[in-house]
Motif scaffolding. Sequence first.
Motif, PDB file in Angstrom:
ATOM      1  N   ALA A  43     -12.110  12.580   1.589  1.00 58.08           N
ATOM      2  CA  ALA A  43     -10.709  12.348   1.973  1.00 58.08           C
ATOM      3  C   ALA A  43     -10.048  11.320   1.062  1.00 58.08           C
ATOM      4  CB  ALA A  43     -10.631  11.907   3.431  1.00 58.08           C
ATOM      5  N   VAL A  44     -10.767  10.261   0.715  1.00 56.88           N
ATOM      6  CA  VAL A  44     -10.215   9.230  -0.180  1.00 56.88           C
ATOM      7  C   VAL A  44      -9.974   9.822  -1.567  1.00 56.88           C
ATOM      8  CG1 VAL A  44     -10.749   7.065  -1.377  1.00 56.88           C
ATOM      9  CG2 VAL A  44     -11.147   7.247   1.077  1.00 56.88           C
ATOM     10  N   LEU A  45     -10.946  10.567  -2.083  1.00 52.34           N
ATOM     11  CA  LEU A  45     -10.791  11.179  -3.410  1.00 52.34           C
ATOM     12  C   LEU A  45      -9.615  12.142  -3.455  1.00 52.34           C
ATOM     13  CD1 LEU A  45     -14.481  11.832  -4.466  1.00 52.34           C
ATOM     14  CD2 LEU A  45     -12.866  10.241  -5.513  1.00 52.34           C
ATOM     15  N   GLU A  46      -9.433  12.889  -2.384  1.00 48.78           N
ATOM     16  CA  GLU A  46      -8.335  13.863  -2.308  1.00 48.78           C
ATOM     17  C   GLU A  46      -7.020  13.214  -1.873  1.00 48.78           C
ATOM     18  OE1 GLU A  46      -9.825  16.850   0.371  1.00 48.78           O
ATOM     19  OE2 GLU A  46     -11.106  17.738  -1.189  1.00 48.78           O
ATOM     20  N   GLU A  47      -7.078  11.927  -1.530  1.00 49.83           N
ATOM     21  CA  GLU A  47      -5.918  11.199  -0.998  1.00 49.83           C
ATOM     22  C   GLU A  47      -5.314  11.934   0.191  1.00 49.83           C
ATOM     23  OE1 GLU A  47      -3.218   9.809  -3.999  1.00 49.83           O
ATOM     24  OE2 GLU A  47      -4.843   8.938  -5.186  1.00 49.83           O
ATOM     25  N   ASN A  48      -6.181  12.451   1.043  1.00 50.71           N
ATOM     26  CA  ASN A  48      -5.788  13.156   2.248  1.00 50.71           C
ATOM     27  C   ASN A  48      -5.613  12.117   3.354  1.00 50.71           C
ATOM     28  OD1 ASN A  48      -5.877  14.510   4.766  1.00 50.71           O
ATOM     29  ND2 ASN A  48      -6.952  16.240   3.842  1.00 50.71           N
ATOM     30  N   ARG A  49      -4.393  11.694   3.526  1.00 51.96           N
ATOM     31  CA  ARG A  49      -4.094  10.602   4.456  1.00 51.96           C
ATOM     32  C   ARG A  49      -4.545  10.903   5.883  1.00 51.96           C
ATOM     33  NH1 ARG A  49      -0.593   6.445   2.767  1.00 51.96           N
ATOM     34  NH2 ARG A  49       0.166   6.763   0.650  1.00 51.96           N
ATOM     35  N   ALA A  50      -4.319  12.100   6.345  1.00 51.83           N
ATOM     36  CA  ALA A  50      -4.683  12.441   7.727  1.00 51.83           C
ATOM     37  C   ALA A  50      -6.189  12.310   7.936  1.00 51.83           C
ATOM     38  CB  ALA A  50      -4.216  13.855   8.065  1.00 51.83           C
ATOM     39  N   ASN A  51      -6.971  12.794   6.996  1.00 52.14           N
ATOM     40  CA  ASN A  51      -8.425  12.706   7.135  1.00 52.14           C
ATOM     41  C   ASN A  51      -8.938  11.284   6.934  1.00 52.14           C
ATOM     42  OD1 ASN A  51      -8.647  15.380   7.792  1.00 52.14           O
ATOM     43  ND2 ASN A  51      -9.368  16.041   5.786  1.00 52.14           N
ATOM     44  N   GLY A  81      -3.860   5.569   5.980  1.00 47.53           N
ATOM     45  CA  GLY A  81      -3.834   6.986   6.317  1.00 47.53           C
ATOM     46  C   GLY A  81      -2.684   7.394   7.208  1.00 47.53           C
ATOM     47  N   GLU A  82      -2.190   6.467   8.006  1.00 46.27           N
ATOM     48  CA  GLU A  82      -1.099   6.824   8.915  1.00 46.27           C
ATOM     49  C   GLU A  82       0.270   6.475   8.348  1.00 46.27           C
ATOM     50  OE1 GLU A  82      -1.853   4.770  12.578  1.00 46.27           O
ATOM     51  OE2 GLU A  82      -1.599   2.807  11.686  1.00 46.27           O
ATOM     52  N   GLY A  83       0.310   5.892   7.154  1.00 49.05           N
ATOM     53  CA  GLY A  83       1.588   5.467   6.586  1.00 49.05           C
ATOM     54  C   GLY A  83       1.913   6.165   5.287  1.00 49.05           C
ATOM     55  N   GLN A  84       2.844   5.573   4.574  1.00 55.97           N
ATOM     56  CA  GLN A  84       3.272   6.098   3.278  1.00 55.97           C
ATOM     57  C   GLN A  84       3.085   5.066   2.174  1.00 55.97           C
ATOM     58  OE1 GLN A  84       4.184   9.290   2.771  1.00 55.97           O
ATOM     59  NE2 GLN A  84       3.663   9.569   4.928  1.00 55.97           N
ATOM     60  N   ASP A  85       2.332   4.017   2.473  1.00 59.44           N
ATOM     61  CA  ASP A  85       2.090   2.933   1.530  1.00 59.44           C
ATOM     62  C   ASP A  85       1.422   3.474   0.264  1.00 59.44           C
ATOM     63  OD1 ASP A  85       1.610   0.515   0.292  1.00 59.44           O
ATOM     64  OD2 ASP A  85       0.302  -0.271   1.854  1.00 59.44           O
ATOM     65  N   GLU A  86       1.884   3.007  -0.888  1.00 54.39           N
ATOM     66  CA  GLU A  86       1.321   3.448  -2.162  1.00 54.39           C
ATOM     67  C   GLU A  86       0.132   2.600  -2.593  1.00 54.39           C
ATOM     68  OE1 GLU A  86       2.108   6.243  -3.786  1.00 54.39           O
ATOM     69  OE2 GLU A  86       3.406   6.612  -2.065  1.00 54.39           O
ATOM     70  N   ASP A  88      -3.413   1.139  -3.449  1.00 54.67           N
ATOM     71  CA  ASP A  88      -4.659   1.761  -3.900  1.00 54.67           C
ATOM     72  C   ASP A  88      -5.770   1.369  -2.928  1.00 54.67           C
ATOM     73  OD1 ASP A  88      -6.856   2.793  -5.176  1.00 54.67           O
ATOM     74  OD2 ASP A  88      -6.603   1.646  -7.020  1.00 54.67           O
ATOM     75  N   ILE A  89      -6.349   2.339  -2.270  1.00 53.23           N
ATOM     76  CA  ILE A  89      -7.361   2.079  -1.242  1.00 53.23           C
ATOM     77  C   ILE A  89      -8.787   2.186  -1.774  1.00 53.23           C
ATOM     78  CG2 ILE A  89      -5.890   2.750   0.676  1.00 53.23           C
ATOM     79  CD1 ILE A  89      -7.504   5.464   0.642  1.00 53.23           C
ATOM     80  N   HIS A  90      -8.951   2.505  -3.038  1.00 54.43           N
ATOM     81  CA  HIS A  90     -10.283   2.746  -3.574  1.00 54.43           C
ATOM     82  C   HIS A  90     -11.196   1.513  -3.492  1.00 54.43           C
ATOM     83  CE1 HIS A  90      -8.057   6.192  -5.119  1.00 54.43           C
ATOM     84  NE2 HIS A  90      -9.213   6.814  -4.973  1.00 54.43           N
ATOM     85  N   GLU A  91     -10.641   0.340  -3.727  1.00 49.60           N
ATOM     86  CA  GLU A  91     -11.451  -0.881  -3.643  1.00 49.60           C
ATOM     87  C   GLU A  91     -11.926  -1.124  -2.211  1.00 49.60           C
ATOM     88  OE1 GLU A  91     -10.868  -5.613  -4.408  1.00 49.60           O
ATOM     89  OE2 GLU A  91      -9.946  -4.263  -5.861  1.00 49.60           O
ATOM     90  N   ASP A  92     -11.038  -0.927  -1.245  1.00 46.06           N
ATOM     91  CA  ASP A  92     -11.411  -1.078   0.159  1.00 46.06           C
ATOM     92  C   ASP A  92     -12.497  -0.071   0.533  1.00 46.06           C
ATOM     93  OD1 ASP A  92      -9.506  -3.088   0.507  1.00 46.06           O
ATOM     94  OD2 ASP A  92      -7.949  -1.648   1.086  1.00 46.06           O
ATOM     95  N   PHE A  93     -12.327   1.172   0.064  1.00 51.65           N
ATOM     96  CA  PHE A  93     -13.332   2.190   0.351  1.00 51.65           C
ATOM     97  C   PHE A  93     -14.665   1.834  -0.300  1.00 51.65           C
ATOM     98  CE2 PHE A  93     -15.730   5.898  -1.000  1.00 51.65           C
ATOM     99  CZ  PHE A  93     -16.111   6.374   0.240  1.00 51.65           C
TER     100      PHE A  93
END
Length: 111
Positions: A43-51, A81-86, A88-93
């Motif tokens: 989901a993170v790789l695909e940037e699938n916010r819902a997942n 995932g629930e917002g529209q924030d741009e 980068d979540i990769h570090e958190d993941f």
Amino acid sequence: MKKVFYNLSRIIELSDNDSEFIKLMVATFITEMSSDLDALAVAVLEENRANVHSYAQKMKPSLELFGLKGHHMALKLETWGEGQDEKDIHEDFMYLHQELEETLIQLRRDF
């Protein structure tokens, strides 16, 4: 001596130190977290916010129950995932992924 990532004190307290229950909780955590972590990675790789939102939300209580600091990262992923924030979540993941991988190795070794 290696750092231990998990803390079973809450599970011990909840179970009144029932060793069979603790083993069951650990086994369930290992199974569920392994598959959820894989799905979250996709989901993170695909940037699938819902997942991302769904898996992070699902994982967060278990991470907290096992005393993992990664539950803070799961909260950040859930919020992203629930917002529209741009952001980068990769570090958190990656933090969550690394901590959880180490924890799963330790739990498999210890139980």
